[in-house]
Design a protein around this motif. Structure first.
Motif, PDB file in Angstrom:
ATOM      1  N   LYS A  51     -88.784 -65.580  14.761  1.00 18.75           N
ATOM      2  CA  LYS A  51     -89.921 -64.734  15.115  1.00 18.75           C
ATOM      3  C   LYS A  51     -91.110 -65.562  15.585  1.00 18.75           C
ATOM      4  CE  LYS A  51     -88.879 -60.841  12.012  1.00 18.75           C
ATOM      5  NZ  LYS A  51     -89.408 -59.952  10.948  1.00 18.75           N
ATOM      6  N   VAL A  53     -95.106 -65.052  18.219  1.00 22.64           N
ATOM      7  CA  VAL A  53     -95.891 -64.313  19.208  1.00 22.64           C
ATOM      8  C   VAL A  53     -96.021 -65.186  20.443  1.00 22.64           C
ATOM      9  CG1 VAL A  53     -98.083 -63.212  19.739  1.00 22.64           C
ATOM     10  CG2 VAL A  53     -97.157 -63.060  17.426  1.00 22.64           C
ATOM     11  N   GLU A  63     -95.018 -59.950  20.548  1.00 25.49           N
ATOM     12  CA  GLU A  63     -94.421 -60.207  19.242  1.00 25.49           C
ATOM     13  C   GLU A  63     -92.908 -60.130  19.395  1.00 25.49           C
ATOM     14  OE1 GLU A  63     -96.244 -58.998  15.217  1.00 25.49           O
ATOM     15  OE2 GLU A  63     -94.739 -57.467  15.626  1.00 25.49           O
ATOM     16  N   SER A  65     -88.829 -61.034  18.214  1.00 24.98           N
ATOM     17  CA  SER A  65     -87.867 -61.312  17.156  1.00 24.98           C
ATOM     18  C   SER A  65     -86.493 -61.428  17.799  1.00 24.98           C
ATOM     19  CB  SER A  65     -87.856 -60.181  16.115  1.00 24.98           C
ATOM     20  OG  SER A  65     -86.779 -60.345  15.206  1.00 24.98           O
ATOM     21  N   SER A  78     -89.059 -56.724  20.840  1.00 25.29           N
ATOM     22  CA  SER A  78     -90.343 -57.210  21.324  1.00 25.29           C
ATOM     23  C   SER A  78     -91.359 -56.083  21.358  1.00 25.29           C
ATOM     24  CB  SER A  78     -90.198 -57.822  22.718  1.00 25.29           C
ATOM     25  OG  SER A  78     -89.618 -56.900  23.619  1.00 25.29           O
ATOM     26  N   GLN A  79     -92.603 -56.433  21.079  1.00 24.41           N
ATOM     27  CA  GLN A  79     -93.694 -55.472  21.113  1.00 24.41           C
ATOM     28  C   GLN A  79     -94.877 -56.096  21.831  1.00 24.41           C
ATOM     29  OE1 GLN A  79     -95.060 -54.085  17.300  1.00 24.41           O
ATOM     30  NE2 GLN A  79     -96.630 -52.754  18.152  1.00 24.41           N
ATOM     31  N   TYR A  80     -95.454 -55.363  22.789  1.00 23.46           N
ATOM     32  CA  TYR A  80     -96.588 -55.854  23.558  1.00 23.46           C
ATOM     33  C   TYR A  80     -97.872 -55.488  22.815  1.00 23.46           C
ATOM     34  CZ  TYR A  80     -93.263 -56.828  27.241  1.00 23.46           C
ATOM     35  OH  TYR A  80     -92.206 -57.339  27.957  1.00 23.46           O
ATOM     36  N   LEU A  81     -98.470 -56.478  22.177  1.00 21.56           N
ATOM     37  CA  LEU A  81     -99.642 -56.249  21.342  1.00 21.56           C
ATOM     38  C   LEU A  81    -100.825 -55.765  22.172  1.00 21.56           C
ATOM     39  CD1 LEU A  81     -99.398 -59.434  19.068  1.00 21.56           C
ATOM     40  CD2 LEU A  81     -98.461 -57.141  18.662  1.00 21.56           C
TER      41      LEU A  81
END
Length: 296
Positions: A51, A53, A63, A65, A78-81
């Protein structure tokens, strides 16, 4: 005079030799960097979840993983912060380079798909499979997570999940939901933005604020006042629609409010309706985010 000429030639040969040697040494260093740990596939306990960023051009960070399994399969989340709470998932298989130090993911287009495997870490390579250099180089490293007992794993907060493996399915779905010939279609139609978050959109000259979906490769292009936008879209079901990996030309203009809200809208879109040549993007099934009409 002859001795001076010989001396000059000797110095030039020595200098050239040093330059070549230096070039070879630098190249060797680059190759060593690219190789990482030879036979890491055999010497390193690579199975597990990593993991971190990663840097993002138009968001606060990605973010990421990545899980590597013993049967040569992978799972990426994946996440777009700063761009909503959607989690994008992708699954597939991976292979190793000849040195056994780099994993190569299949089924990934328009994004980096190679990672150097090190002890307790994965380092992302660029689109050409080369080490990322510069001041941000250390930010492309994912750290291996310690194994957690199933009895102590906290349930993950509920977040909308978009399966990026549905790109092929998306193309099929688009064809299934397109209206009959003679009417506009969701894909391949240039859509003019007329309303955004409940407010009428005023166009400022040309080009118009618009969006177009490409059914052949699952990509989209758009314009909302300053930059050209582009990225991927998927349709997990006939009424569902999600956008990801949105990039822009990164120009700075005087008035960018509409573009910023347009980009935010794409990140929040979960479904759509197309009726009487009016296209609406929605969050859930009721909240209308944007309204489009065919461009003339």
């Amino acid at each position: 005079m002859y001795k001076k000429t010989v001396l000059v030639l000797s110095l030039l040969a020595l200098l050239t030799g040093c330059q070549k040697q230096s070039k070879v040494e630098n190249q060797s260093k680059v190759e060593t960097q690219l190789i990482g740990i030879p036979n890491a596939n055999k010497l390193v306990n690579y199975q597990g979840t990593y993991k971190g960023v990663l840097p993002c051009a138009d968001c606060e960070g990605i973010e990421m993983s990545i899980t590597l399994n013993e049967n040569a399969t992978y799972a990426i989340k994946s996440q777009y912060l700063g761009k909503g709470n959607k989690i994008f998932e992708q699954h597939g298989t991976f292979s190793w380079n000849k040195a056994g130090s780099i994993v190569i993911f299949d089924n990934i287009d328009n994004a980096p798909n190679q990672y150097v495997v090190e002890k307790n870490a994965l380092t992302q390579l660029d689109m050409e499979g080369k080490i990322i250099t510069g001041s941000s180089a250390t930010k492309y490293v994912l750290t291996k997570q310690k194994a957690v007992s199933e009895t102590t794993v906290a349930p993950e907060l509920e977040k909308p999940v978009v399966n990026l493996n549905n790109k092929i399915v998306a193309q099929t779905v688009i064809k299934q939901v397109n209206p009959a010939v003679g009417k506009v279609t969701l894909a391949e139609t240039k859509w003019k933005l007329i309303q955004l978050y409940g407010k009428k959109v005023k166009h400022r000259g040309t080009p118009i604020y618009s969006l177009k979906l490409n059914s052949k490769d699952g990509r989209f292009s758009a314009y909302a006042g300053c930059n050209t936008l582009g990225g991927n879209y998927v349709m997990p079901s006939p009424a569902a629609l999600s956008f990801s990996n949105t990039l822009s030309t990164m120009m700075v203009c005087d008035k960018m409010d509409t573009e910023k809200r347009f980009s935010k809208m794409l990140g929040e879109t979960e479904s759509y309706t197309l009726q009487d040549n009016i296209l609406q993007f929605k969050k859930g099934k009721k909240e209308v985010l944007a309204t489009f009409v065919p461009s003339k």
